[in-house]
Design a protein around this motif. Structure first.
Motif, PDB file in Angstrom:
ATOM      1  N   ALA A 203      -2.836   0.640  -4.113  1.00 37.21           N
ATOM      2  CA  ALA A 203      -2.633  -0.598  -3.362  1.00 37.21           C
ATOM      3  C   ALA A 203      -2.595  -1.773  -4.328  1.00 37.21           C
ATOM      4  O   ALA A 203      -3.286  -1.780  -5.349  1.00 37.21           O
TER       5      ALA A 203
ATOM      6  N   ARG B 149      -1.908   6.817  -2.858  1.00 33.73           N
ATOM      7  CA  ARG B 149      -3.203   6.172  -2.610  1.00 33.73           C
ATOM      8  C   ARG B 149      -3.443   5.039  -3.611  1.00 33.73           C
ATOM      9  O   ARG B 149      -4.512   4.927  -4.213  1.00 33.73           O
TER      10      ARG B 149
ATOM     11  N   ILE C 158       0.844  -1.186   0.000  1.00 36.16           N
ATOM     12  CA  ILE C 158       0.000   0.000   0.000  1.00 36.16           C
ATOM     13  C   ILE C 158       0.880   1.237   0.000  1.00 36.16           C
ATOM     14  O   ILE C 158       1.731   1.409   0.875  1.00 36.16           O
TER      15      ILE C 158
ATOM     16  N   GLU D 216      -5.669   0.370   4.540  1.00 31.02           N
ATOM     17  CA  GLU D 216      -4.394   0.876   5.060  1.00 31.02           C
ATOM     18  C   GLU D 216      -4.352   0.765   6.583  1.00 31.02           C
ATOM     19  O   GLU D 216      -3.336   0.368   7.163  1.00 31.02           O
TER      20      GLU D 216
ATOM     21  N   PHE E 153      -9.783   2.388   0.663  1.00 29.64           N
ATOM     22  CA  PHE E 153      -8.328   2.518   0.771  1.00 29.64           C
ATOM     23  C   PHE E 153      -7.918   2.790   2.220  1.00 29.64           C
ATOM     24  O   PHE E 153      -6.994   2.161   2.746  1.00 29.64           O
TER      25      PHE E 153
END
Length: 245
Positions: free
Chosen positions: A163, A161, A156, A181, A177
């Motif tokens: 992944a 932003r 990640i 995370e 997201f």
């Protein structure tokens, strides 16, 4: 800074009441009555956040959200819906909404969710990239980078932003997201519902809310695809954990 809210609601009493309440709360408000006007206002005014009713004549709220996301517009969207079934909430997430509130609602709950969305989109001092930027090509290499989290076969990249699971890039909404995370940064640690609500939404919606369960279920559909080892686990009565069993 005074934030600009685009409010799209076809029910005139609700629209008028929300516009008045938001203005008294200190927001600048553009209020429209249908999806066509909502798209035009979103393109023209560039609001900070969009408050979008699902059921509207012509173009409904889901279609408005889909169009904006197809245009790579990452403005936070809070859906207003009278639909309470899980499938209906998932439809909103599929369309790219960041959060939803079910009618009838308390205006303080709307305020709390708007504040949480705006906090999450506030610019970071010293961040040279734009929020929501998904630029760049290819999959990541194995070098350590600032802001990069690795857990199991997840990687990640916080600043961009983006992944990946293995070599497959995940297409995630803003909320998905941030939830992934958070779980990855605490891999192996069980996070209770209250902690997750506070960290992701900035507001605990209480034990009766199914908000978190919906987002976790939707995230699993993207991360734990058939044929892969499940990473996101439910600890009944407590919360969720990311681990490779």
């Amino acid at each position: 800074m005074t934030h600009l809210v685009l409010l799209a609601e076809d029910d005139r009493p609700i629209r008028t009441a929300l516009e008045r309440a938001l203005t008294l709360e200190g927001y600048r408000v553009i209020a429209v009555a249908d999806g066509i006007q909502a798209l035009a206002a979103a393109h023209r005014e560039r609001p900070d956040v969009i408050l979008l009713d699902v059921m509207m004549p012509g173009i409904d709220g889901l279609q408005v959200c889909q169009v904006l996301r197809a245009e790579q517009d990452r403005t936070p969207v809070l859906m207003l819906t009278a639909r309470v079934e899980t499938a209906d909430r998932i439809a909103g997430l599929d369309a790219g909404a960041d959060d939803y509130v079910v009618k009838p609602f308390e205006v303080e709950e709307v305020f709390a969710r708007l504040r949480a969305l705006l906090r999450r989109t506030a610019p970071v001092v010293g961040d040279g990239g734009a929020e929501g930027d998904r630029g760049g090509e290819g999959t990541p290499d194995g070098a350590a980078e600032v802001g990069v989290v690795e857990a199991a076969d997840l990687r990640i990249d916080g600043p961009s932003r983006r992944a990946w699971r293995g070599d497959r890039e995940l297409e995630l909404t803003r909320t998905e997201f941030e939830l992934l995370e958070l779980l990855a940064r605490n891999a192996g640690i069980v996070l209770d519902h209250s902690t997750i609500y506070d960290r992701i939404w900035g507001y605990d919606f209480g034990p009766g809310s199914k908000n978190l369960a919906v987002y976790v279920g939707y995230l699993r559909r993207k991360v734990d695809v058939p044929g892969s080892r499940p990473l996101i686990h439910t600890v009944r009565g407590v919360g969720y954990v990311l681990r490779e069993d």
